[in-house]
Enzyme design. Structure first.
Site, PDB file in Angstrom:
ATOM      1  CG  HIS A  84      45.822  45.713  39.920  1.00  0.00           C
ATOM      2  ND1 HIS A  84      45.086  45.098  40.906  1.00  0.00           N
ATOM      3  CD2 HIS A  84      45.637  44.939  38.816  1.00  0.00           C
ATOM      4  CE1 HIS A  84      44.474  44.035  40.427  1.00  0.00           C
ATOM      5  NE2 HIS A  84      44.801  43.902  39.154  1.00  0.00           N
ATOM      6  CG  ASP A  86      43.486  47.846  43.298  1.00  0.00           C
ATOM      7  OD1 ASP A  86      44.348  47.556  42.440  1.00  0.00           O
ATOM      8  OD2 ASP A  86      42.316  48.146  43.015  1.00  0.00           O
ATOM      9  CG  ASP A 117      43.022  40.111  39.871  1.00  0.00           C
ATOM     10  OD1 ASP A 117      43.675  41.090  39.467  1.00  0.00           O
ATOM     11  OD2 ASP A 117      41.774  40.057  39.813  1.00  0.00           O
ATOM     12  CD  GLU A 151      42.326  46.174  37.334  1.00  0.00           C
ATOM     13  OE1 GLU A 151      41.870  45.867  36.225  1.00  0.00           O
ATOM     14  OE2 GLU A 151      42.003  45.569  38.384  1.00  0.00           O
ATOM     15  CG  ASP A 178      45.935  42.102  36.241  1.00  0.00           C
ATOM     16  OD1 ASP A 178      45.904  41.258  37.150  1.00  0.00           O
ATOM     17  OD2 ASP A 178      45.131  43.045  36.165  1.00  0.00           O
ATOM     18  CG  HIS A 211       1.570  46.223  58.259  1.00  0.00           C
ATOM     19  ND1 HIS A 211       0.908  45.223  57.601  1.00  0.00           N
ATOM     20  CD2 HIS A 211       1.671  45.818  59.553  1.00  0.00           C
ATOM     21  CE1 HIS A 211       0.603  44.248  58.443  1.00  0.00           C
ATOM     22  NE2 HIS A 211       1.062  44.597  59.660  1.00  0.00           N
ATOM     23  CB  THR A 314       5.109  41.397  57.208  1.00  0.00           C
ATOM     24  OG1 THR A 314       4.859  41.907  58.522  1.00  0.00           O
ATOM     25  CG2 THR A 314       5.004  39.878  57.246  1.00  0.00           C
ATOM     26  NE  ARG A 327      33.395  42.279  32.947  1.00  0.00           N
ATOM     27  CZ  ARG A 327      34.434  42.482  33.753  1.00  0.00           C
ATOM     28  NH1 ARG A 327      35.555  43.026  33.272  1.00  0.00           N
ATOM     29  NH2 ARG A 327      34.370  42.170  35.021  1.00  0.00           N
ATOM     30  CB  SER A 398      37.814  45.253  32.009  1.00  0.00           C
ATOM     31  OG  SER A 398      36.626  44.652  31.558  1.00  0.00           O
ATOM     32  CG  HIS A 425      37.335  39.462  40.884  1.00  0.00           C
ATOM     33  ND1 HIS A 425      36.698  40.413  40.137  1.00  0.00           N
ATOM     34  CD2 HIS A 425      38.661  39.753  40.773  1.00  0.00           C
ATOM     35  CE1 HIS A 425      37.591  41.230  39.593  1.00  0.00           C
ATOM     36  NE2 HIS A 425      38.796  40.834  39.960  1.00  0.00           N
TER      37      HIS A 425
HETATM   38  N1  BES Z   1      43.182  40.771  36.216  1.00  0.00           N
HETATM   39  C1  BES Z   1      41.872  41.245  36.004  1.00  0.00           C
HETATM   40  C2  BES Z   1      41.499  41.327  34.546  1.00  0.00           C
HETATM   41  C3  BES Z   1      41.339  40.001  33.875  1.00  0.00           C
HETATM   42  C4  BES Z   1      40.508  39.044  34.395  1.00  0.00           C
HETATM   43  C5  BES Z   1      41.998  39.760  32.712  1.00  0.00           C
HETATM   44  C6  BES Z   1      40.369  37.828  33.754  1.00  0.00           C
HETATM   45  C7  BES Z   1      41.854  38.562  32.076  1.00  0.00           C
HETATM   46  C8  BES Z   1      41.043  37.582  32.591  1.00  0.00           C
HETATM   47  C9  BES Z   1      41.709  42.629  36.583  1.00  0.00           C
HETATM   48  O1  BES Z   1      42.361  42.798  37.811  1.00  0.00           O
HETATM   49  C10 BES Z   1      40.267  42.829  36.896  1.00  0.00           C
HETATM   50  O2  BES Z   1      39.677  42.060  37.590  1.00  0.00           O
HETATM   51  N2  BES Z   1      39.715  43.914  36.404  1.00  0.00           N
HETATM   52  C11 BES Z   1      38.388  44.305  36.724  1.00  0.00           C
HETATM   53  C12 BES Z   1      38.243  45.703  36.252  1.00  0.00           C
HETATM   54  C13 BES Z   1      36.929  46.331  36.546  1.00  0.00           C
HETATM   55  C14 BES Z   1      36.696  46.473  38.007  1.00  0.00           C
HETATM   56  C15 BES Z   1      36.849  47.666  35.850  1.00  0.00           C
HETATM   57  C16 BES Z   1      37.405  43.372  36.054  1.00  0.00           C
HETATM   58  O3  BES Z   1      37.656  42.881  34.948  1.00  0.00           O
HETATM   59  O4  BES Z   1      36.365  43.120  36.642  1.00  0.00           O
HETATM   60 MN    MN Z   2      40.861  41.755  39.291  1.00  0.00          MN
END
Ligand code: BES
Ligand code: MN
Length: 458
Positions: A84, A86, A117, A151, A178, A211, A314, A327, A398, A425
């Site tokens: 991906h 993005d 990533d 993704e 990934d 208030h 306030t 998850r 994921s 992230h």
């Molecule tokens: N590369 C990650 C998935 C990942 C993270 C695999 C850590 C193994 C270990 C992927 O780009 C990702 O961050 N996916 C998102 C998907 C979600 C937004 C549906 C995730 O896992 O938060």
């Molecule tokens: Mn990711």
């Protein structure tokens, strides 16, 4: 290649990757839609330069999917490469040592949003293909690249594409790069990914903000209502209070659990260097790896509402929302869990509040059978280049489209060249350049070895 040629190729590659990473292709923010398209266009140009006779941007309601096909090599196996382009939003910006979209090398690491990533890994596979093509003047196998732009935001373009044209996943192997090594020097192949159920919980208790003196003590506060609901969804020990959730989980078998026990794992270093908190939380009767790989989670990602500006105001907020996600591990299906979440929230909602659960996106968990021949081929490449075979692990994260990638029956190889401390992230995401350079050789060898096998029967 001698030392200077390698260095020169590395300089060029670093320049190319820097260009790709400098495009802020944040898929979840509508204000970056044009940047997502620029990243797709960047890939189009690169695939064309790689000699792909077919390169298309496939449109839908969202960011385009980039599809590229290498030249036809009759009788050779076909590998489908997923990735991906993005990235996640880069905030909080002030925590980046150098800006997220100004890629910078420090101590052999390339810092940028998307470095690991997944742009850096997509780039790694493109260069691996380039390397095998250059080595013999002709590519030794058929490749198809499918690189999506949604993704990280749960978009639908790639789903719609694969539903309409399932034949695109016809291949001898699907390669998803990934993920990361288990540890430096320890390549990994993943036997499972967690699924996801993402939703917004919206609370309204009043027509307008009030208030807090005139009405404090009598008017229902939307943020207070929201946080009580959130607190009701998970108890202090980390147990999610959704009836039936844990009963549905299919636990890993003894063989898998004992493999995990044999993995080197330093809990103190994990806490200090990766988690960076004062303690690990959650269901402490399970090991850390079980908590991250084999159990469901419920996390609150953000809360919006009321007054959050400078200074003091306030006010009793009339509305509040929270972004949450679960998850999902094997045994838990997205649609079912989404319904359970709605029911649990409805039970916790007081009669005087208007509480809604708005599903945003999700996907089912994945399990992979790694006993098929393509895995052995990759393992040999890891052994040859990285000096060790892959360890079998699971991912806490994921990748929602993975189940669909396997629909035509090809083995789906989940792997990667990242390291656990890449900071996906998070601020200061990075990719170790050593991982990139060895990664290119590993996948180049994988392609060559795959081409040398008779077309594997999956
Ligand atoms: N590369 C990650 C998935 C990942 C993270 C695999 C850590 C193994 C270990 C992927 O780009 C990702 O961050 N996916 C998102 C998907 C979600 C937004 C549906 C995730 O896992 O938060
Ligand atoms: Mn990711």
């Amino acid at each position: 290649m001698d030392q200077t040629m390698v260095a020169r190729a590395q300089d060029r590659m670093l320049r190319e990757l820097t260009e790709f990473l400098a495009i802020p292709s944040v898929s979840t923010l509508p204000s970056h839609a044009a940047d997502c398209r620029r990243a797709a266009e960047w890939l189009r140009t690169e695939f064309t330069r790689l000699g792909c006779p077919v390169v298309t941007l496939i449109e839908g309601k969202g960011h385009p999917v980039v599809w590229a096909e290498g030249p036809e090599v009759a009788g050779a196996p076909t590998v489908l490469i997923y990735g991906h382009y993005d990235v996640q939003p880069p905030d909080p910006l002030d925590e980046w040592v150098t800006p997220p979209f100004e890629p910078t090398v420090r101590e052999g690491r390339l810092y940028a949003r998307g470095a690991a990533d997944d742009k850096g890994q997509v780039y790694c596979l493109m260069k691996a293909y380039e390397a095998v093509r250059d080595a013999s003047g002709m590519p030794p196998l058929n490749v198809r690249f499918i690189i999506e732009g949604e993704e990280e935001c749960g978009g639908s373009v790639i789903y719609d594409l694969l539903r309409a044209e399932p034949g695109r996943t016809r291949a001898d192997a699907v390669l998803v790069c990934d993920m990361s090594y288990y540890a430096p020097g320890w390549p990994a192949v993943y036997t499972a990914l967690r699924g996801m159920c993402y939703a917004e919980i919206a609370v309204r208790t009043l027509e307008r903000d009030l208030h807090s003196g005139s009405y404090g003590g009598v008017a229902p506060n939307a943020i207070e209502t929201l946080v009580r609901i959130l607190a009701g969804l998970k108890d202090e020990r980390g147990e999610i209070r959704i009836p039936g959730l844990y009963d549905a989980v299919e636990p890993p078998d003894d063989a898998e659990l004992s493999t995990w026990k044999r993995l080197p794992f330093d809990e103190a270093a994990f806490l200090e260097e990766e988690v960076t908190g004062k303690a690990l939380t959650g269901l402490t009767r399970y090991s850390v790896l079980e908590r991250v790989w084999a159990l469901p989670t419920l996390e609150i990602h953000g809360i919006r509402g009321g007054f959050t500006g400078e200074g003091a105001k306030t006010v009793i907020p009339a509305q509040a929302t929270a972004k949450v996600s679960l998850r999902l591990v094997p045994g838990l299906e997205y649609q079912t869990v989404s319904r359970w979440l709605e029911e649990a929230v409805a039970k916790l909602a007081p009669s005087w509040a208007d509480v809604r659960v708005i599903p945003l996106h999700g996907g089912d968990p994945v399990q992979v059978d790694v006993r098929r021949p393509a895995f052995e081929v990759l393992d040999e490449a890891f052994l040859e280049v990285a000096g060790r075979r892959a360890v079998l692990v699971r991912a806490g994260g994921s990748i929602p489209i993975v189940p669909e990638l396997g629909l035509a029956g090809a083995p789906v190889i989940l792997t990667g060249i990242g390291l656990p401390d890449d900071g996906l992230h998070s601020p200061n995401e990075k990719l170790d350049l050593h991982q990139l350079w060895t990664g290119i050789t590993i996948f180049a060898r994988f392609f060559e070895r795959l081409a040398a096998t008779a077309r594997p029967q999956g």
